[in-house]
Design an enzyme around this catalytic site. Structure first.
Site, PDB file in Angstrom:
ATOM      1  N   CYS A  63       0.847  -1.208   0.000  1.00 20.64           N
ATOM      2  CA  CYS A  63       0.000   0.000   0.000  1.00 20.64           C
ATOM      3  C   CYS A  63       0.875   1.249   0.000  1.00 20.64           C
ATOM      4  O   CYS A  63       1.380   1.663   1.047  1.00 20.64           O
ATOM      5  CB  CYS A  63      -0.935  -0.036   1.216  1.00 20.64           C
ATOM      6  SG  CYS A  63      -2.054   1.379   1.266  1.00 20.64           S
ATOM      7  N   CYS A 120      -0.527   4.164   1.980  1.00 25.37           N
ATOM      8  CA  CYS A 120      -0.380   3.985   3.433  1.00 25.37           C
ATOM      9  C   CYS A 120       1.059   4.221   3.874  1.00 25.37           C
ATOM     10  O   CYS A 120       1.308   4.853   4.894  1.00 25.37           O
ATOM     11  CB  CYS A 120      -0.756   2.563   3.840  1.00 25.37           C
ATOM     12  SG  CYS A 120      -2.324   1.997   3.186  1.00 25.37           S
ATOM     13  N   ASP A 121       2.013   3.683   3.138  1.00 26.09           N
ATOM     14  CA  ASP A 121       3.378   3.599   3.648  1.00 26.09           C
ATOM     15  C   ASP A 121       4.396   4.474   2.911  1.00 26.09           C
ATOM     16  O   ASP A 121       5.510   4.665   3.406  1.00 26.09           O
ATOM     17  CB  ASP A 121       3.870   2.138   3.574  1.00 26.09           C
ATOM     18  CG  ASP A 121       3.057   1.228   4.480  1.00 26.09           C
ATOM     19  OD1 ASP A 121       2.504   1.732   5.472  1.00 26.09           O
ATOM     20  OD2 ASP A 121       2.958   0.024   4.192  1.00 26.09           O
TER      21      ASP A 121
HETATM   22  C1  LIG Z   1       0.278  -3.512   5.274  1.00 22.64           C
HETATM   23  C2  LIG Z   1      -0.906  -2.585   5.224  1.00 22.64           C
HETATM   24  C3  LIG Z   1      -0.790  -1.304   5.695  1.00 22.64           C
HETATM   25  C4  LIG Z   1      -1.874  -0.456   5.681  1.00 22.64           C
HETATM   26  N1  LIG Z   1      -1.728   0.804   6.171  1.00 22.64           N
HETATM   27  C5  LIG Z   1      -2.779   1.649   6.181  1.00 22.64           C
HETATM   28  C6  LIG Z   1      -2.658   2.961   6.729  1.00 22.64           C
HETATM   29  O1  LIG Z   1      -1.587   3.369   7.175  1.00 22.64           O
HETATM   30  N2  LIG Z   1      -3.769   3.736   6.703  1.00 22.64           N
HETATM   31  C7  LIG Z   1      -4.977   3.326   6.180  1.00 22.64           C
HETATM   32  O2  LIG Z   1      -5.959   4.077   6.210  1.00 22.64           O
HETATM   33  N3  LIG Z   1      -5.102   2.106   5.647  1.00 22.64           N
HETATM   34  C8  LIG Z   1      -4.051   1.244   5.632  1.00 22.64           C
HETATM   35  N4  LIG Z   1      -4.183   0.006   5.075  1.00 22.64           N
HETATM   36  C9  LIG Z   1      -5.490  -0.374   4.503  1.00 22.64           C
HETATM   37  C10 LIG Z   1      -6.457  -0.721   5.634  1.00 22.64           C
HETATM   38  O3  LIG Z   1      -5.824  -1.606   6.527  1.00 22.64           O
HETATM   39  C11 LIG Z   1      -7.731  -1.325   5.089  1.00 22.64           C
HETATM   40  O4  LIG Z   1      -8.312  -0.411   4.167  1.00 22.64           O
HETATM   41  C12 LIG Z   1      -8.735  -1.601   6.199  1.00 22.64           C
HETATM   42  O5  LIG Z   1      -8.156  -2.415   7.194  1.00 22.64           O
HETATM   43  C13 LIG Z   1      -9.995  -2.267   5.657  1.00 22.64           C
HETATM   44  O6  LIG Z   1     -10.822  -2.522   6.741  1.00 22.64           O
HETATM   45  P1  LIG Z   1     -12.020  -3.554   6.702  1.00 22.64           P
HETATM   46  O7  LIG Z   1     -12.764  -3.310   7.969  1.00 22.64           O
HETATM   47  O8  LIG Z   1     -12.769  -3.449   5.443  1.00 22.64           O
HETATM   48  O9  LIG Z   1     -11.420  -5.016   6.747  1.00 22.64           O
HETATM   49  P2  LIG Z   1     -10.029  -5.712   7.067  1.00 22.64           P
HETATM   50  O10 LIG Z   1      -9.098  -4.820   7.774  1.00 22.64           O
HETATM   51  O11 LIG Z   1      -9.588  -6.322   5.806  1.00 22.64           O
HETATM   52  O12 LIG Z   1     -10.457  -6.838   8.124  1.00 22.64           O
HETATM   53  C14 LIG Z   1     -11.401  -7.796   7.871  1.00 22.64           C
HETATM   54  C15 LIG Z   1     -11.193  -8.941   8.839  1.00 22.64           C
HETATM   55  O13 LIG Z   1     -12.411  -9.685   8.948  1.00 22.64           O
HETATM   56  C16 LIG Z   1     -12.127 -10.999   9.327  1.00 22.64           C
HETATM   57  N5  LIG Z   1     -12.804 -11.971   8.448  1.00 22.64           N
HETATM   58  C17 LIG Z   1     -12.579 -12.203   7.123  1.00 22.64           C
HETATM   59  N6  LIG Z   1     -13.348 -13.224   6.697  1.00 22.64           N
HETATM   60  C18 LIG Z   1     -14.073 -13.640   7.754  1.00 22.64           C
HETATM   61  C19 LIG Z   1     -15.029 -14.663   7.960  1.00 22.64           C
HETATM   62  N7  LIG Z   1     -15.421 -15.454   6.957  1.00 22.64           N
HETATM   63  N8  LIG Z   1     -15.560 -14.830   9.188  1.00 22.64           N
HETATM   64  C20 LIG Z   1     -15.187 -14.015  10.212  1.00 22.64           C
HETATM   65  N9  LIG Z   1     -14.276 -13.028  10.078  1.00 22.64           N
HETATM   66  C21 LIG Z   1     -13.725 -12.850   8.875  1.00 22.64           C
HETATM   67  C22 LIG Z   1     -10.632 -11.202   9.210  1.00 22.64           C
HETATM   68  O14 LIG Z   1     -10.067 -11.181  10.510  1.00 22.64           O
HETATM   69  C23 LIG Z   1     -10.197 -10.001   8.383  1.00 22.64           C
HETATM   70  O15 LIG Z   1      -8.864  -9.676   8.663  1.00 22.64           O
HETATM   71  C24 LIG Z   1      -3.109  -0.885   5.112  1.00 22.64           C
HETATM   72  C25 LIG Z   1      -3.235  -2.172   4.616  1.00 22.64           C
HETATM   73  C26 LIG Z   1      -2.154  -3.031   4.672  1.00 22.64           C
HETATM   74  C27 LIG Z   1      -2.308  -4.443   4.143  1.00 22.64           C
END
Ligand SMILES: Cc1cc2nc3c(=O)[nH]c(=O)nc-3n(C[C@H](O)[C@H](O)[C@H](O)COP(=O)(O)OP(=O)(O)OC[C@H]3O[C@@H](n4cnc5c(N)ncnc54)[C@H](O)[C@@H]3O)c2cc1C
Length: 350
Positions: free
Chosen positions: A168, A171-172
């Protein structure tokens, strides 16, 4: 008895939905994911993608500060004991996610540490099964299962995650370790072009490593990237290995020609960005919700989190292949909880 709201997923979208649903007295059940080796390997452990990173510098409300005392006070001591000590700079991803989880718990959200492996959305109440064998019925469901970044699958990528390997740039990219240093982006599609172009603000040169002799990106994105004098494309090449050491993290990348496979080249680089797409976590849905071509859940009404099944809402990265940020995921998590609350009220199911 059927739950009024089940939230599946535990990133910023899931916890924000839980905070709003709990404050609306809906006593949400959050199914946060299971702690399994498979989830560890694919980056889908509870607390989501943000828990995989170190500094988070762009989530509003957390300027650079020493949060140690606040974290000790805000998070359940039983959980705090096992968290890494606060580094003294802003907020880290795991800290921010624990804070969100704790806030949801404080308002009465209940949590099941398990994966939903099957769901039946064809009849109401909806029913689902977890990996641990629980059967749960729900009047409404918020799908907030996020997405996971694709990597090439090299051991060296895994070794240097958070030490120069990222998926990302937004992000980084601005982190000090990448400033005025050569950087490498892998990929040839639109997102690779976007990441590379963004990184030219920070890096001295940005190498784009692409396996073919032509980019997959749209004409306009490709032209913009190729016209940027800081971008140099390494055509017909794949990354063999990310190079580095424990002290500095990434310090280079070895690439291999796809034409003459004996030909390798080492590029000096402080950062390696995988830009080969994301995979939305939707397999448990077995195609029951409408998705776009890339497999992301589709919102069927503009600016609402409604999906193709009435009573099922989607929030965060699982329904967003464009912004993919913690703050946007949290925003749509809030929207999904409000949409679910209003839908339950309209149906007399509150
Ligand atoms: C390395 C990295 C660095 C990042 N840095 C930043 C940053 O600095 N700033 C920023 O704004 N964004 C950053 N992002 C992006 C950000 O993390 C994502 O946009 C955000 O986390 C998305 O949130 P979400 O709630 O949609 O789901 P996610 O964070 O993707 O979490 C969803 C979680 O739901 C759970 N899940 C999945 N399937 C199931 C299932 N079937 N049953 C039960 N639970 C389940 C899992 O635990 C999964 O991890 C980064 C991403 C990465 C990979």
């Amino acid at each position: 008895m059927a739950e009024r709201v089940v939230i599946i997923g535990s990133g910023p979208a899931g916890w924000t939905a839980a905070i709003y649903a709990a404050r609306a007295s809906l006593e949400p059940l959050v199914i946060e994911g299971a702690i399994t080796e498979e989830n560890r390997q694919q980056g889908t452990l509870p607390l989501g993608q943000l828990a995989l990173t170190t500094e988070v510098e762009n989530f509003p409300g957390f300027p650079v500060a020493d949060l140690a005392a606040y974290l000790d006070n805000a998070i359940d001591p039983k959980k705090r004991r096992y968290m890494a000590p606060h580094a003294g700079q802003g907020v880290s991803g795991p800290e921010l996610m624990e804070l969100m989880r704790q806030q949801a718990v404080n308002f009465g959200a209940r949590i099941l540490t398990d994966d939903v492996v099957e769901i039946d959305l064809s009849s109401h109440p909806f029913s689902m099964k977890t990996l641990g064998g629980e059967q749960i019925e729900a009047l409404s469901v918020i799908v907030a299962t996020g997405a996971r970044a694709n990597y090439l699958g090299l051991k060296s990528e895994e070794r240097f995650k958070n030490a120069g390997v990222s998926a990302c740039a937004v992000c980084d990219g601005a982190l000090p370790r990448f400033r005025d240093k050569p950087l490498v982006v892998v990929g040839g599609g639109d997102s690779a072009m976007e990441e590379a172009t963004f990184l030219t603000k920070f890096g001295s040169v940005v190498y784009v490593v692409h396996r073919r002799d032509k980019l997959r990106a749209s004409k306009i994105m490709a032209e913009r990237a190729l016209a940027n004098e800081k971008i140099r494309v390494k055509w017909n090449s794949v990354v063999d290995e990310v190079l580095g050491n424990e002290t500095d993290g990434v310090n280079g990348v070895r690439i291999r020609s796809t034409v003459d496979t004996d030909e390798t080249e080492e590029l000096e680089a402080a950062g390696y960005f995988a830009a080969i797409g994301h995979t939305p976590n939707t397999s448990f849905l077995s195609g029951q919700l409408e998705t776009n071509k890339k497999g992301y859940v589709v919102w069927t009404t503009p600016a609402r989190t409604y999906t193709s099944v009435e009573g099922v809402f989607a929030a965060g990265d699982v329904a967003d292949d464009y912004y993919r940020q913690a703050v946007t995921a949290a925003g749509t998590g809030c929207m999904a909880a409000l949409d679910a609350e209003r839908w339950l009220a309209a149906k007399g199911l509150e």
